[in-house]
Design a protein around this motif. Structure first.
Motif, PDB file in Angstrom:
ATOM      1  N   ILE A  50       0.867  -1.176   0.000  1.00 20.78           N
ATOM      2  CA  ILE A  50       0.000   0.000   0.000  1.00 20.78           C
ATOM      3  C   ILE A  50       0.901   1.223   0.000  1.00 20.78           C
ATOM      4  O   ILE A  50       1.723   1.395   0.904  1.00 20.78           O
ATOM      5  CB  ILE A  50      -0.930   0.014   1.231  1.00 20.78           C
ATOM      6  N   HIS A  51       0.789   2.044  -1.001  1.00 22.59           N
ATOM      7  CA  HIS A  51       1.649   3.213  -1.101  1.00 22.59           C
ATOM      8  C   HIS A  51       1.312   4.213   0.006  1.00 22.59           C
ATOM      9  O   HIS A  51       0.162   4.630   0.144  1.00 22.59           O
ATOM     10  CB  HIS A  51       1.485   3.878  -2.467  1.00 22.59           C
ATOM     11  N   THR A  52       2.315   4.589   0.768  1.00 23.68           N
ATOM     12  CA  THR A  52       2.144   5.596   1.806  1.00 23.68           C
ATOM     13  C   THR A  52       2.651   6.943   1.291  1.00 23.68           C
ATOM     14  O   THR A  52       2.854   7.111   0.085  1.00 23.68           O
ATOM     15  CB  THR A  52       2.845   5.169   3.095  1.00 23.68           C
ATOM     16  N   ASP A  53       2.876   7.890   2.182  1.00 21.25           N
ATOM     17  CA  ASP A  53       3.134   9.264   1.747  1.00 21.25           C
ATOM     18  C   ASP A  53       4.607   9.588   1.504  1.00 21.25           C
ATOM     19  O   ASP A  53       4.947  10.256   0.533  1.00 21.25           O
ATOM     20  CB  ASP A  53       2.568  10.242   2.782  1.00 21.25           C
ATOM     21  N   TYR A  54       5.483   9.124   2.411  1.00 18.16           N
ATOM     22  CA  TYR A  54       6.874   9.567   2.364  1.00 18.16           C
ATOM     23  C   TYR A  54       7.845   8.400   2.537  1.00 18.16           C
ATOM     24  O   TYR A  54       7.510   7.382   3.134  1.00 18.16           O
ATOM     25  CB  TYR A  54       7.147  10.611   3.460  1.00 18.16           C
ATOM     26  N   MET A  55       9.041   8.607   2.007  1.00 13.87           N
ATOM     27  CA  MET A  55      10.153   7.683   2.230  1.00 13.87           C
ATOM     28  C   MET A  55      11.397   8.508   2.533  1.00 13.87           C
ATOM     29  O   MET A  55      11.508   9.668   2.138  1.00 13.87           O
ATOM     30  CB  MET A  55      10.388   6.787   1.022  1.00 13.87           C
ATOM     31  N   PHE A  56      12.321   7.881   3.240  1.00  8.56           N
ATOM     32  CA  PHE A  56      13.566   8.555   3.629  1.00  8.56           C
ATOM     33  C   PHE A  56      14.696   8.071   2.731  1.00  8.56           C
ATOM     34  O   PHE A  56      14.795   6.878   2.428  1.00  8.56           O
ATOM     35  CB  PHE A  56      13.902   8.246   5.089  1.00  8.56           C
ATOM     36  N   MET A  57      15.585   8.989   2.319  1.00 13.25           N
ATOM     37  CA  MET A  57      16.722   8.614   1.483  1.00 13.25           C
ATOM     38  C   MET A  57      17.981   9.346   1.933  1.00 13.25           C
ATOM     39  O   MET A  57      17.942  10.525   2.282  1.00 13.25           O
ATOM     40  CB  MET A  57      16.453   8.926   0.005  1.00 13.25           C
TER      41      MET A  57
END
Length: 245
Positions: A57-64
Protein backbone atom coordinates in the motif's frame (compact mmCIF):
# COMPACT_ATOMS: atom_id res chain seq x y z
CA UNK A 1 35.49 2.74 7.59
CA UNK A 2 35.15 -0.43 5.58
CA UNK A 3 37.90 -0.80 3.00
CA UNK A 4 36.11 -1.16 -0.30
CA UNK A 5 38.36 -3.13 -2.62
CA UNK A 6 37.64 -5.49 -5.47
CA UNK A 7 39.37 -8.29 -3.56
CA UNK A 8 37.03 -7.84 -0.62
CA UNK A 9 33.94 -7.81 -2.79
CA UNK A 10 35.05 -10.79 -4.87
CA UNK A 11 35.64 -12.78 -1.70
CA UNK A 12 32.21 -11.82 -0.42
CA UNK A 13 30.61 -13.06 -3.62
CA UNK A 14 32.32 -16.42 -3.44
CA UNK A 15 31.89 -17.26 0.21
CA UNK A 16 30.16 -16.19 3.41
CA UNK A 17 32.28 -14.05 5.68
CA UNK A 18 32.28 -14.80 9.40
CA UNK A 19 31.52 -11.76 11.53
CA UNK A 20 32.43 -11.77 15.18
CA UNK A 21 30.60 -10.14 18.06
CA UNK A 22 30.04 -6.42 17.62
CA UNK A 23 28.76 -3.85 20.07
CA UNK A 24 27.13 -0.51 19.35
CA UNK A 25 26.47 1.99 22.09
CA UNK A 26 24.69 4.76 20.21
CA UNK A 27 21.51 5.49 22.19
CA UNK A 28 18.09 5.36 20.59
CA UNK A 29 16.70 8.64 21.87
CA UNK A 30 13.00 9.32 21.72
CA UNK A 31 12.21 12.06 19.23
CA UNK A 32 10.07 14.94 20.47
CA UNK A 33 9.35 16.21 16.96
CA UNK A 34 5.65 16.55 16.19
CA UNK A 35 4.27 15.31 12.90
CA UNK A 36 2.71 17.62 10.29
CA UNK A 37 2.45 15.06 7.53
CA UNK A 38 -0.97 13.52 8.05
CA UNK A 39 -4.02 13.30 10.25
CA UNK A 40 -4.73 9.87 11.69
CA UNK A 41 -8.13 10.91 13.02
CA UNK A 42 -9.34 11.92 9.55
CA UNK A 43 -8.11 8.79 7.80
CA UNK A 44 -8.96 5.99 10.22
CA UNK A 45 -12.70 6.04 9.41
CA UNK A 46 -12.28 5.86 5.63
CA UNK A 47 -9.69 3.09 5.40
CA UNK A 48 -10.56 -0.59 5.72
CA UNK A 49 -8.21 -1.49 8.57
CA UNK A 50 -9.92 -4.88 9.07
CA UNK A 51 -8.73 -6.26 5.72
CA UNK A 52 -5.13 -5.11 5.44
CA UNK A 53 -3.38 -8.42 4.78
CA UNK A 54 0.26 -8.26 3.67
CA UNK A 55 0.25 -6.36 0.42
CA UNK A 56 1.89 -3.18 -0.82
CA UNK A 57 0.00 0.00 0.00
CA UNK A 58 1.65 3.21 -1.10
CA UNK A 59 2.14 5.60 1.81
CA UNK A 60 3.13 9.26 1.75
CA UNK A 61 6.87 9.57 2.36
CA UNK A 62 10.15 7.68 2.23
CA UNK A 63 13.57 8.56 3.63
CA UNK A 64 16.72 8.61 1.48
CA UNK A 65 20.40 9.18 2.21
CA UNK A 66 23.50 8.54 0.06
CA UNK A 67 27.05 7.69 1.06
CA UNK A 68 29.94 10.04 0.42
CA UNK A 69 33.34 9.02 -0.90
CA UNK A 70 34.65 8.42 2.62
CA UNK A 71 31.87 5.90 3.28
CA UNK A 72 29.84 8.11 5.62
CA UNK A 73 26.18 8.75 4.99
CA UNK A 74 24.79 12.23 4.51
CA UNK A 75 22.01 13.59 6.70
CA UNK A 76 19.30 12.44 4.31
CA UNK A 77 15.76 13.71 3.90
CA UNK A 78 12.16 12.73 3.34
CA UNK A 79 10.84 12.50 -0.21
CA UNK A 80 7.36 11.72 -1.48
CA UNK A 81 7.02 7.96 -1.94
CA UNK A 82 7.83 7.04 -5.53
CA UNK A 83 10.18 5.37 -7.97
CA UNK A 84 13.93 5.85 -7.81
CA UNK A 85 16.39 6.09 -10.68
CA UNK A 86 19.10 3.45 -11.16
CA UNK A 87 21.87 3.07 -13.68
CA UNK A 88 21.78 -0.22 -15.66
CA UNK A 89 25.29 -0.81 -14.31
CA UNK A 90 24.33 -0.24 -10.66
CA UNK A 91 26.05 -2.67 -8.30
CA UNK A 92 22.75 -3.87 -6.88
CA UNK A 93 21.49 -4.84 -10.36
CA UNK A 94 24.68 -6.46 -11.63
CA UNK A 95 26.07 -8.13 -8.51
CA UNK A 96 23.22 -8.11 -6.02
CA UNK A 97 24.97 -5.65 -3.72
CA UNK A 98 22.04 -4.79 -1.52
CA UNK A 99 20.21 -5.88 1.62
CA UNK A 100 16.96 -5.26 3.44
CA UNK A 101 15.81 -5.00 7.03
CA UNK A 102 12.41 -4.83 8.65
CA UNK A 103 10.79 -3.50 11.80
CA UNK A 104 7.32 -2.33 12.82
CA UNK A 105 5.51 0.57 14.40
CA UNK A 106 2.22 -0.05 16.15
CA UNK A 107 -0.38 1.96 17.99
CA UNK A 108 -1.53 1.31 21.54
CA UNK A 109 -5.06 1.82 22.82
CA UNK A 110 -4.21 5.33 24.01
CA UNK A 111 -3.03 6.32 20.52
CA UNK A 112 0.71 6.39 21.27
CA UNK A 113 3.02 4.90 18.62
CA UNK A 114 5.90 2.56 19.44
CA UNK A 115 8.74 1.00 17.44
CA UNK A 116 9.95 -2.55 18.00
CA UNK A 117 13.73 -2.99 18.47
CA UNK A 118 15.01 -0.67 15.70
CA UNK A 119 18.51 -0.77 17.23
CA UNK A 120 18.74 -4.51 16.56
CA UNK A 121 17.72 -3.97 12.95
CA UNK A 122 20.46 -1.34 12.64
CA UNK A 123 23.08 -3.77 13.92
CA UNK A 124 21.94 -6.50 11.53
CA UNK A 125 22.22 -4.06 8.64
CA UNK A 126 25.76 -3.13 9.69
CA UNK A 127 26.79 -6.78 9.84
CA UNK A 128 25.24 -7.49 6.45
CA UNK A 129 26.88 -4.41 4.96
CA UNK A 130 30.28 -5.56 6.16
CA UNK A 131 29.81 -8.89 4.42
CA UNK A 132 28.94 -7.09 1.18
CA UNK A 133 31.79 -4.55 1.49
CA UNK A 134 29.32 -1.67 1.81
CA UNK A 135 29.28 1.36 4.10
CA UNK A 136 26.32 1.44 6.44
CA UNK A 137 24.50 4.09 8.48
CA UNK A 138 25.33 4.29 12.15
CA UNK A 139 22.88 2.90 14.69
CA UNK A 140 21.71 6.42 15.52
CA UNK A 141 21.30 7.37 11.85
CA UNK A 142 19.30 4.20 11.25
CA UNK A 143 16.99 4.69 14.24
CA UNK A 144 16.46 8.39 13.46
CA UNK A 145 15.56 7.55 9.84
CA UNK A 146 13.06 4.92 10.97
CA UNK A 147 11.49 7.37 13.43
CA UNK A 148 11.28 10.14 10.84
CA UNK A 149 9.68 7.81 8.29
CA UNK A 150 7.16 6.61 10.86
CA UNK A 151 6.23 10.13 11.93
CA UNK A 152 5.83 11.25 8.31
CA UNK A 153 3.49 8.30 7.66
CA UNK A 154 1.83 8.12 11.06
CA UNK A 155 -1.67 8.35 9.60
CA UNK A 156 -0.94 4.91 8.11
CA UNK A 157 -0.28 3.28 11.50
CA UNK A 158 -3.38 1.10 12.02
CA UNK A 159 -5.57 1.44 15.13
CA UNK A 160 -4.61 -0.69 18.11
CA UNK A 161 -5.10 -4.38 17.41
CA UNK A 162 -5.69 -3.90 13.68
CA UNK A 163 -2.12 -4.38 12.48
CA UNK A 164 1.06 -2.34 12.27
CA UNK A 165 3.11 -0.09 10.04
CA UNK A 166 5.74 -2.34 8.48
CA UNK A 167 8.98 -0.39 7.98
CA UNK A 168 11.42 -1.59 5.32
CA UNK A 169 14.96 -0.12 5.41
CA UNK A 170 17.06 -0.80 2.29
CA UNK A 171 20.77 -0.49 1.64
CA UNK A 172 21.61 -0.66 -2.05
CA UNK A 173 24.75 -0.25 -4.12
CA UNK A 174 23.32 2.20 -6.63
CA UNK A 175 26.63 3.49 -8.01
CA UNK A 176 27.58 2.29 -11.52
CA UNK A 177 30.26 -0.42 -11.70
CA UNK A 178 31.29 -2.84 -14.44
CA UNK A 179 33.90 -5.08 -12.82
CA UNK A 180 33.55 -7.12 -9.65
CA UNK A 181 34.02 -4.38 -7.08
CA UNK A 182 31.93 -2.48 -4.53
CA UNK A 183 29.62 0.17 -5.95
CA UNK A 184 31.15 3.66 -5.64
CA UNK A 185 27.96 4.96 -4.02
CA UNK A 186 25.30 3.44 -1.78
CA UNK A 187 21.82 4.60 -0.88
CA UNK A 188 20.06 4.06 2.43
CA UNK A 189 16.29 4.15 1.91
CA UNK A 190 13.39 3.62 4.32
CA UNK A 191 9.76 3.22 3.30
CA UNK A 192 6.70 1.96 5.13
CA UNK A 193 3.46 0.11 4.49
CA UNK A 194 0.48 -0.74 6.74
CA UNK A 195 -0.02 -4.50 7.19
CA UNK A 196 -2.49 -6.69 9.03
CA UNK A 197 -1.70 -8.86 12.01
CA UNK A 198 0.65 -11.74 11.26
CA UNK A 199 -1.14 -13.95 13.79
CA UNK A 200 -4.83 -14.66 13.34
CA UNK A 201 -5.68 -13.50 16.85
CA UNK A 202 -3.65 -10.30 16.58
CA UNK A 203 -1.75 -9.30 19.71
CA UNK A 204 -3.74 -11.59 22.00
CA UNK A 205 -1.54 -14.06 23.90
CA UNK A 206 -1.24 -17.54 22.42
CA UNK A 207 -0.41 -20.78 24.17
CA UNK A 208 2.59 -22.69 22.91
CA UNK A 209 2.80 -26.46 23.32
CA UNK A 210 5.25 -27.48 26.04
CA UNK A 211 8.00 -29.78 24.85
CA UNK A 212 11.32 -31.15 26.14
CA UNK A 213 14.74 -30.18 24.89
CA UNK A 214 17.77 -31.80 26.52
CA UNK A 215 15.55 -33.11 29.33
CA UNK A 216 14.45 -29.60 30.26
CA UNK A 217 10.83 -28.51 29.98
CA UNK A 218 10.49 -25.46 27.74
CA UNK A 219 7.34 -23.47 28.44
CA UNK A 220 8.41 -19.89 27.79
CA UNK A 221 5.58 -18.27 25.88
CA UNK A 222 7.57 -15.70 23.92
CA UNK A 223 4.75 -14.48 21.72
CA UNK A 224 2.54 -13.94 24.74
CA UNK A 225 5.29 -11.94 26.44
CA UNK A 226 5.89 -9.73 23.41
CA UNK A 227 2.17 -9.11 23.08
CA UNK A 228 1.98 -8.14 26.74
CA UNK A 229 4.93 -5.75 26.31
CA UNK A 230 3.24 -4.17 23.28
CA UNK A 231 0.04 -3.61 25.22
CA UNK A 232 1.93 -2.21 28.22
CA UNK A 233 0.75 -5.01 30.52
CA UNK A 234 4.25 -5.99 31.63
CA UNK A 235 7.46 -4.00 31.93
CA UNK A 236 9.85 -3.87 28.98
CA UNK A 237 13.04 -4.69 30.88
CA UNK A 238 15.18 -5.20 27.76
CA UNK A 239 14.21 -1.94 26.04
CA UNK A 240 12.69 -3.68 23.06
CA UNK A 241 10.10 -0.96 22.60
CA UNK A 242 10.71 2.70 21.75
CA UNK A 243 7.94 5.29 21.85
CA UNK A 244 7.91 7.98 19.19
CA UNK A 245 6.08 11.28 19.45
Amino acid sequence: MIQRTSTCFHRALLSSLKVGARYFTAPALTSSQSSTYGDYESSRDVFDWDNLGFKLIHTDYMFMSTSSQDGNFQKGKLNPYGNIELSPSAGVLNYGQGLIEGTKAYRRDDGRIFLFRPQESAIRMQIGAERLCMPSPSTQQFVDAVKLTTLANKRWVPPAGKGSLYIRPLLIGNGPILGIAPAPECTFLVYACPVGNYLRNGTQPITLIDYKVSSELISEQLNSRLAAIQKGIIEDKRDWIIEIK
